[in-house]
Design an enzyme around this catalytic site. Sequence first.
Site, short mmCIF file in Angstrom:
data_model
loop_
_atom_site.label_atom_id
_atom_site.label_comp_id
_atom_site.label_asym_id
_atom_site.label_seq_id
_atom_site.Cartn_x
_atom_site.Cartn_y
_atom_site.Cartn_z
N ASP A 1 9.27 2.78 0.01
CA ASP A 1 8.21 3.47 0.75
C ASP A 1 8.33 3.03 2.22
O ASP A 1 7.89 1.95 2.59
CB ASP A 1 6.84 3.13 0.18
CG ASP A 1 5.71 3.83 0.93
OD1 ASP A 1 6.00 4.54 1.92
OD2 ASP A 1 4.54 3.67 0.53
N TYR B 1 0.86 -1.19 0.00
CA TYR B 1 0.00 0.00 0.00
C TYR B 1 0.89 1.23 0.00
O TYR B 1 1.88 1.29 0.74
CB TYR B 1 -0.89 0.00 1.24
CG TYR B 1 -1.78 1.24 1.37
CD1 TYR B 1 -2.87 1.42 0.52
CD2 TYR B 1 -1.52 2.20 2.33
CE1 TYR B 1 -3.69 2.54 0.65
CE2 TYR B 1 -2.33 3.33 2.47
CZ TYR B 1 -3.41 3.49 1.63
OH TYR B 1 -4.23 4.60 1.75
N LYS C 1 4.20 8.96 9.09
CA LYS C 1 3.89 8.37 10.40
C LYS C 1 4.85 8.80 11.51
O LYS C 1 4.65 9.86 12.10
CB LYS C 1 3.76 6.85 10.26
CG LYS C 1 2.61 6.49 9.30
CD LYS C 1 2.17 5.05 9.30
CE LYS C 1 0.87 4.91 8.52
NZ LYS C 1 0.96 4.26 7.22
C1 LIG Z 1 0.36 4.79 5.85
C2 LIG Z 1 1.10 4.56 4.61
C3 LIG Z 1 1.00 5.42 3.50
C4 LIG Z 1 0.01 6.55 3.45
O1 LIG Z 1 0.24 7.49 4.44
P1 LIG Z 1 -0.96 8.49 4.85
O2 LIG Z 1 -0.32 9.38 5.87
O3 LIG Z 1 -2.03 7.60 5.40
O4 LIG Z 1 -1.37 9.20 3.64
C5 LIG Z 1 1.82 5.19 2.42
N1 LIG Z 1 2.68 4.18 2.40
C6 LIG Z 1 2.81 3.32 3.42
C7 LIG Z 1 3.82 2.23 3.36
C8 LIG Z 1 2.01 3.48 4.56
O5 LIG Z 1 2.12 2.60 5.55
#
Ligand SMILES: *Cc1c(COP(=O)(O)O)cnc(C)c1O
Length: 456
Positions: free
Chosen positions: A264, A169, A292
């Site tokens: 990511d 994701y 995060k």
């Molecule tokens: C949470 C997450 C996102 C998206 O971040 P948001 O702050 O929710 O937009 C993208 N990539 C990864 C790997 C994530 O865990």
Amino acid sequence: MLDSLNKMFSGNEGDEPVNTTGKPDISREKSAELYEKAKTFFPGGVNSPVRAFKSVHGTPLFIAKGDGCHVWDADGNQFIDFCCSWGPLILGHNHPKVKEKVIEAMQNGMSFGAPTALENELAELLLKHNKFIKKLRFVSSGTEAVMSAIRLARGYTKRDKILKFEGCYHGHSDSLLVKAGSGLVTFGETSSAGVPKSFAKETVVVALNDREALEKAFEKFKGNIAAVIIEPVPANNGLLLQTKEYLQFLRDICTQNGTLLIFDEVISGFRVGFEGAAGYYDIQPDIITYGKIIGGGMPVGCYGASAEIMGSISPDGPVYQAGTLSGNPVAMAAGIAQLNELLRMGFYRDLNNKAEEFAESIQRFAAARNYKFKVFHIGSIFWFAFTDKETVSRADEIDPASMEKFKIMHRELLNRGVYLGPSGYEVGFVSSAHTKVDLEKAKRAIFDSLDLVFRK
Ligand SMILES: *Cc1c(COP(=O)(O)O)cnc(C)c1O
């Protein structure tokens, strides 16, 4: 997060709750009331789909407050929290150092749309202790970080296609709401209404941990792939741990093809260690995204790369990217306070040891009783999987039917004062605020719930 995407519409709302224990559930009266009201304001009553509890029993808990490893809902029920706001709260809720720094920043005003010294301070903390990137740009969410990283990769390489993996994701930008079509290597299919088919054509999707599929994709789209993007620790669709060898293979095939490798690390960054998964596996990606944890609970994201690659970003270069609240001083302050705590000697050693002990003792319990249940874990991330497989490294290795067991477990855990994210596809997080005593308490609740799930 993926769960909400893939399973939302198959939906199991309206299922009769299985009354496992014969005892009444904890009271959720106030939460239910708030939820009814929320449904008049927001689609599904929520501002992010997974929060609607569609994959588990009952009404979503409305949280009234959090402190340390605990949260309290609107009905006054107390829980040991393993969701931790989906990862940012590595120090737990309401950490005194973070709170103090945020209040201090707020006293000087909340936003200027002009640079502040706090941005330098957080950037310096990030870069000084991270050999993998040299320059970065702050944004306001993980989605925004990834979306910008993709644009940067396309602008820098002057290519259009990107490649992602089924089971990873990367936020909800159009190019990334794409899932695998049928066949080994195909263009993706959109995984959300509203994403034009023509956008999905620019995203190639392959399975994780499949070298052949990747080689085929590079053959088929030779010279056209701007970037490969991966969660080096895939943690949004279960915990699909990859091997270092596979990630190295990915690095090499990207290098050979002039394709940028994007890690990511919105979850894994500052979670599996200060240098994230890049440091954990010692693999140099070309672009890294964070989010995060770097915001200490405030909305922050960032993307970074070498000075040369970052030179493509506006105003230095031709790739446009901007933000009214980017580098917001209050958010920067929270990030600074949190990262300073993470840099304390032994922080990760202590946290990771504690989490490992937690995960492994649950695993021992399940194994001793022959339960078809595995606890996959890395650093302070864990995932409860109702499987007997020794490893699960691809999305299609997860049996959707196993989620029925998670559903029972989730309910029994709530009744016993333990809060997990409301989906069996989501991972859990241990924070430094979880004491040994809290973890022992949580374990007992988990053991009891497992016994009920597997009760013959
Ligand atoms: C949470 C997450 C996102 C998206 O971040 P948001 O702050 O929710 O937009 C993208 N990539 C990864 C790997 C994530 O865990």
